[in-house]
Design a protein around this motif. Structure first.
Motif, short mmCIF file in Angstrom:
data_model
loop_
_atom_site.label_atom_id
_atom_site.label_comp_id
_atom_site.label_asym_id
_atom_site.label_seq_id
_atom_site.Cartn_x
_atom_site.Cartn_y
_atom_site.Cartn_z
N THR A 198 41.86 36.64 39.64
CA THR A 198 41.76 37.91 38.93
C THR A 198 41.91 37.65 37.43
O THR A 198 42.85 36.98 37.00
CB THR A 198 42.84 38.90 39.37
OG1 THR A 198 42.81 39.03 40.79
CG2 THR A 198 42.62 40.27 38.74
N TYR A 199 40.96 38.14 36.69
CA TYR A 199 40.97 38.07 35.23
C TYR A 199 41.10 39.49 34.71
O TYR A 199 40.41 40.40 35.18
CB TYR A 199 39.67 37.44 34.71
CG TYR A 199 39.42 37.68 33.23
CD1 TYR A 199 39.88 36.79 32.29
CD2 TYR A 199 38.74 38.82 32.80
CE1 TYR A 199 39.67 37.02 30.92
CE2 TYR A 199 38.52 39.05 31.45
CZ TYR A 199 38.99 38.15 30.52
OH TYR A 199 38.79 38.39 29.19
N PHE A 200 42.00 39.73 33.74
CA PHE A 200 42.07 41.06 33.15
C PHE A 200 42.59 41.00 31.72
O PHE A 200 43.23 40.03 31.31
CB PHE A 200 42.90 42.03 34.01
CG PHE A 200 44.18 41.49 34.56
CD1 PHE A 200 45.38 41.76 33.95
CD2 PHE A 200 44.18 40.75 35.72
CE1 PHE A 200 46.58 41.30 34.48
CE2 PHE A 200 45.37 40.28 36.27
CZ PHE A 200 46.57 40.55 35.64
N ASP A 201 42.26 42.06 30.98
CA ASP A 201 42.71 42.16 29.59
C ASP A 201 43.02 43.60 29.24
O ASP A 201 42.75 44.52 30.03
CB ASP A 201 41.70 41.54 28.62
CG ASP A 201 40.33 42.19 28.70
OD1 ASP A 201 40.22 43.29 29.26
OD2 ASP A 201 39.36 41.62 28.18
N VAL A 224 34.86 32.18 36.21
CA VAL A 224 33.61 32.67 35.60
C VAL A 224 33.14 33.94 36.28
O VAL A 224 32.78 34.93 35.63
CB VAL A 224 32.52 31.58 35.66
CG1 VAL A 224 31.16 32.15 35.22
CG2 VAL A 224 32.89 30.39 34.80
N ASP A 225 33.18 33.94 37.62
CA ASP A 225 32.72 35.11 38.37
C ASP A 225 33.60 36.33 38.08
O ASP A 225 33.09 37.45 37.91
CB ASP A 225 32.72 34.82 39.87
CG ASP A 225 31.67 33.79 40.27
OD1 ASP A 225 30.74 33.55 39.47
OD2 ASP A 225 31.78 33.24 41.37
N ALA A 226 34.92 36.13 38.03
CA ALA A 226 35.82 37.24 37.74
C ALA A 226 35.60 37.76 36.33
O ALA A 226 35.57 38.98 36.09
CB ALA A 226 37.28 36.79 37.94
N MET A 228 37.95 40.62 40.04
CA MET A 228 38.57 39.82 41.09
C MET A 228 37.46 39.18 41.92
O MET A 228 36.54 39.86 42.36
CB MET A 228 39.47 40.68 41.98
CG MET A 228 40.09 39.92 43.14
SD MET A 228 41.02 41.00 44.29
CE MET A 228 42.49 41.34 43.32
N ALA A 229 37.55 37.87 42.12
CA ALA A 229 36.54 37.15 42.87
C ALA A 229 37.19 36.01 43.65
O ALA A 229 38.37 35.70 43.45
CB ALA A 229 35.47 36.60 41.92
N ILE A 230 36.43 35.39 44.52
CA ILE A 230 36.88 34.21 45.25
C ILE A 230 36.01 33.03 44.83
O ILE A 230 34.78 33.14 44.81
CB ILE A 230 36.77 34.40 46.77
CG1 ILE A 230 37.67 35.53 47.24
CG2 ILE A 230 37.16 33.12 47.51
CD1 ILE A 230 37.58 35.81 48.73
N GLY A 249 37.04 45.13 38.62
CA GLY A 249 35.95 44.98 39.57
C GLY A 249 36.34 44.06 40.72
O GLY A 249 37.16 43.16 40.56
N VAL A 250 35.76 44.30 41.88
CA VAL A 250 36.00 43.49 43.07
C VAL A 250 34.66 42.94 43.54
O VAL A 250 33.69 43.70 43.68
CB VAL A 250 36.66 44.33 44.19
CG1 VAL A 250 36.79 43.52 45.47
CG2 VAL A 250 38.02 44.85 43.75
N SER A 251 34.60 41.64 43.77
CA SER A 251 33.33 41.03 44.17
C SER A 251 32.89 41.56 45.53
O SER A 251 33.69 41.98 46.36
CB SER A 251 33.48 39.51 44.25
OG SER A 251 34.29 39.13 45.35
N SER A 252 31.58 41.52 45.75
CA SER A 252 31.04 41.99 47.04
C SER A 252 31.57 41.12 48.18
O SER A 252 31.75 41.61 49.30
CB SER A 252 29.51 41.97 47.01
OG SER A 252 29.02 40.67 46.70
#
Length: 247
Positions: free
Chosen positions: A15-18, A129-131, A111-113, A144-147
């Motif tokens: 998870t990346y956030f700012d 990168v994806d997150a 948020m991604a895996i 955001g949450v990945s598919s």
């Protein structure tokens, strides 16, 4: 002298956030206040280390940016052990609600895996990168949450009747993108009175922002989205409190 272990990739929920509007905070607030806010942000992002001691975790903070990762053997691990995904979504929603309620601070991110490497100094990998890219696509303040994560939550609900994660993920009907439904998470965990207090704070924050940023401002659409999200939530889950609806 021991040699430093070579970096390697491990699959993580990343998870990346700012902080939304951090540039304005820097311009308007003294260094002491910025430091206080960043310490609260960092403490919120790092969660409860005692509860999380059973998992390999990564926490990296730089200014108003935060990266949070938890190692999983593969994405399929979350099908066998769905509670970990529940915990991550609940934690991220909790961070959002705490910062809104206590500080009037809104965050965005993704948020991604995927693969992540952290050697104590550098953090990198496709998962990050994806997150990060998920945060840059929409012009709205949400995580955001990945598919892929949304599909895992859906499978756990359908195949195992485990619906916690699915109940914490919403889908934007315009963009078909998924995101953390932080107000729903708060309603699940809180009493009606505490949920009402959060919603009132949320409403006040959005109202003040819409008054501050005139039509045509690049920032205004972010809070217009928050107004729509707020009203949709109240219409769906809190209909007894029509006074919380925003014009």
């Amino acid at each position: 002298m021991s040699l430093k272990k070579p970096p390697k990739y491990l699959t993580n929920i990343v998870t990346y956030f700012d902080i939304l509007g951090f540039k304005k905070l820097i311009e308007q607030q003294p260094a002491t206040e910025i430091s206080r806010i960043l310490n609260i942000f960092k403490a919120s992002a790092e969660g409860d280390r005692k509860e999380e001691r059973d998992f390999m975790r990564t926490y990296v903070n730089f200014s108003d940016l935060s990266v949070r990762g938890v190692v999983v053997s593969s994405a399929d691990y979350l099908l066998a052990y769905p509670a970990l995904l529940d915990y991550e979504l609940e934690s991220i929603a909790g961070i959002q609600c705490k910062l809104i309620e206590d500080e009037g601070i809104v965050i965005s991110g993704g948020m991604a895996i995927g693969p992540l490497s952290f050697d104590g100094e550098f953090v990198f990998g496709q998962g990050l990168v994806d997150a990060y890219e998920m945060d840059k696509r929409p012009t709205v303040p949400r995580i955001g949450v990945s598919s892929e994560i949304a599909n895992i939550a859906e499978r756990n609900a359908q195949e195992r009747d485990h619906k916690i994660a699915l109940n914490l993920i919403a889908k934007d009907q315009d963009t078909e993108e998924f995101y953390v439904d932080y107000l729903r998470a708060a309603l699940i965990e809180r009493s009606d009175d505490n949920a009402f207090n959060l919603l009132q704070r949320h409403a006040d924050l959005v109202t003040m922002a819409l008054e501050k940023f005139a039509s045509g401002s690049s920032v205004r659409p972010k809070y217009e989205w928050m107004r729509r999200y707020h009203n949709e939530f109240v219409h769906t889950y809190f209909t007894i409190f029509d006074e919380l609806l925003l014009d």
